[in-house]
Design a protein around this motif. Sequence first.
Motif, PDB file in Angstrom:
ATOM      1  N   VAL B  47       0.839  -1.208   0.000  1.00 10.76           N
ATOM      2  CA  VAL B  47       0.000   0.000   0.000  1.00 10.76           C
ATOM      3  C   VAL B  47       0.873   1.256   0.000  1.00 10.76           C
ATOM      4  CG1 VAL B  47      -1.658   1.346   1.341  1.00 10.76           C
ATOM      5  CG2 VAL B  47      -1.973  -1.127   1.088  1.00 10.76           C
ATOM      6  N   ARG B  51       0.998   4.028  -3.014  1.00 11.60           N
ATOM      7  CA  ARG B  51       0.710   5.462  -2.814  1.00 11.60           C
ATOM      8  C   ARG B  51       1.866   6.317  -3.316  1.00 11.60           C
ATOM      9  NH1 ARG B  51      -3.903   5.989  -0.308  1.00 11.60           N
ATOM     10  NH2 ARG B  51      -4.611   4.563   1.319  1.00 11.60           N
ATOM     11  N   GLU B  77      -8.073   4.287  -4.064  1.00 10.12           N
ATOM     12  CA  GLU B  77      -8.397   4.175  -2.647  1.00 10.12           C
ATOM     13  C   GLU B  77      -9.188   2.898  -2.367  1.00 10.12           C
ATOM     14  OE1 GLU B  77      -7.259   5.852  -0.079  1.00 10.12           O
ATOM     15  OE2 GLU B  77      -6.022   6.796  -1.605  1.00 10.12           O
ATOM     16  N   VAL B  80      -6.698  -0.137  -2.727  1.00 11.85           N
ATOM     17  CA  VAL B  80      -5.738  -0.329  -1.623  1.00 11.85           C
ATOM     18  C   VAL B  80      -6.448  -0.665  -0.312  1.00 11.85           C
ATOM     19  CG1 VAL B  80      -3.946   1.118  -2.646  1.00 11.85           C
ATOM     20  CG2 VAL B  80      -5.587   2.132  -1.044  1.00 11.85           C
ATOM     21  N   ARG B  83      -8.052  -5.632   0.930  1.00 16.77           N
ATOM     22  CA  ARG B  83      -6.904  -6.473   1.288  1.00 16.77           C
ATOM     23  C   ARG B  83      -6.866  -7.766   0.482  1.00 16.77           C
ATOM     24  NH1 ARG B  83      -4.823 -10.339   4.424  1.00 16.77           N
ATOM     25  NH2 ARG B  83      -2.854  -9.856   5.463  1.00 16.77           N
ATOM     26  N   LEU B  86      -5.438  -7.149  -2.850  1.00 12.91           N
ATOM     27  CA  LEU B  86      -3.992  -6.917  -2.755  1.00 12.91           C
ATOM     28  C   LEU B  86      -3.235  -8.222  -2.557  1.00 12.91           C
ATOM     29  CD1 LEU B  86      -3.901  -3.640  -0.606  1.00 12.91           C
ATOM     30  CD2 LEU B  86      -3.652  -3.864  -3.090  1.00 12.91           C
TER      31      LEU B  86
END
Lengths: 194, 140
Positions: B47, B51, B77, B80, B83, B86
């Motif tokens: 994350v 960013r 947004e 990220v 979870r 990701l």
Amino acid sequence: MTFDVPNATFSALSCHEAGAWRLAGYSREGHVVSNYKLQYWEPGNLGNRQKNGSADDLDAAVLEYTKYVVYMIELMIANMKGAPAPQTFVVVFDLKGFTPTLIFRKDVRLMIRKLIYVAQSQYPERLHKTLLVNAPFGFESAWKLIQPLLDEKTASKIRFVKVASLKEEIDPDVLSKEYGGNHDEYPLPFSVSS
Amino acid sequence: MTISDDAVIPLSSASSLMVGNLKMESSLDPVVTVDNQDDGDVVAELVLAVRKAWLTDEADSTTDEDTDRELCDNLLEKLVGDRSQLVRILMARKYDIDACVSLVLEQVRFRARWKPHGIQLEDIPNAVPCKSSEVKLGRA
């Protein structure tokens, strides 16, 4: 059989033969199962209604196919049962109807690339397995062209199987009759209510 | 990338069946995937890296002029904050953070362009040629 598909309703329209890809229940392990029937895939019909063989026709066809792939994957995700059920899907890819000339068409090659790109890059780790059934003689040459487009992990999830083996993955009461199961053919996805 | 035949179609046993030269599995061995994996701090690391890359991307923004920056910001947004997604990206890119960052940004741009949740059956009338004017793709 009443099959539990949360938040989904399905078409009762008699358009089974028109679309290639439909949801087809859940696997024994709880994965969403979809069934892609190559014999009903008509790439030449995608995109512009009136075609003149232009690049615009090709773009429009690939664009519609890309949306179709995204739509179907989102549909599968939307129909996944909540955790701890697996958040991945199984695709039974029926190669019946495959003709060797298909793979040499530019539009088809572009669509296959899109399908692979979307599945691998935009929805990584969503595919549990792809089970290829009814592979005809002649598919080997096509497979040799497709195989290098796949990353190793995705490729490891793709298997050629006999129709009879599908019952190992999918309960006979869920599996369509045409694959030796007891379930009527699944209709096309019609809507998923929010 | 080239991959071996063994990687594509695992050779299980002498009972493997053939159609032409295609190996067919007589038994469906489980494919290993991980739905719930403990990835500890690596998600947080990703994350942060995303960013940072996004800010750099914004400063040098020369790509994807078609996509709306604010929409991309919102999608970023959302991504990220997801979870599970990701973790899937980490697994797909074998925990290579740079590769993961690249894929996250690619996904943001893809979603900005294609708006997956906004696709309706009338957008794909030839692919799914059924009558449907009011159909919406919902989320479970």
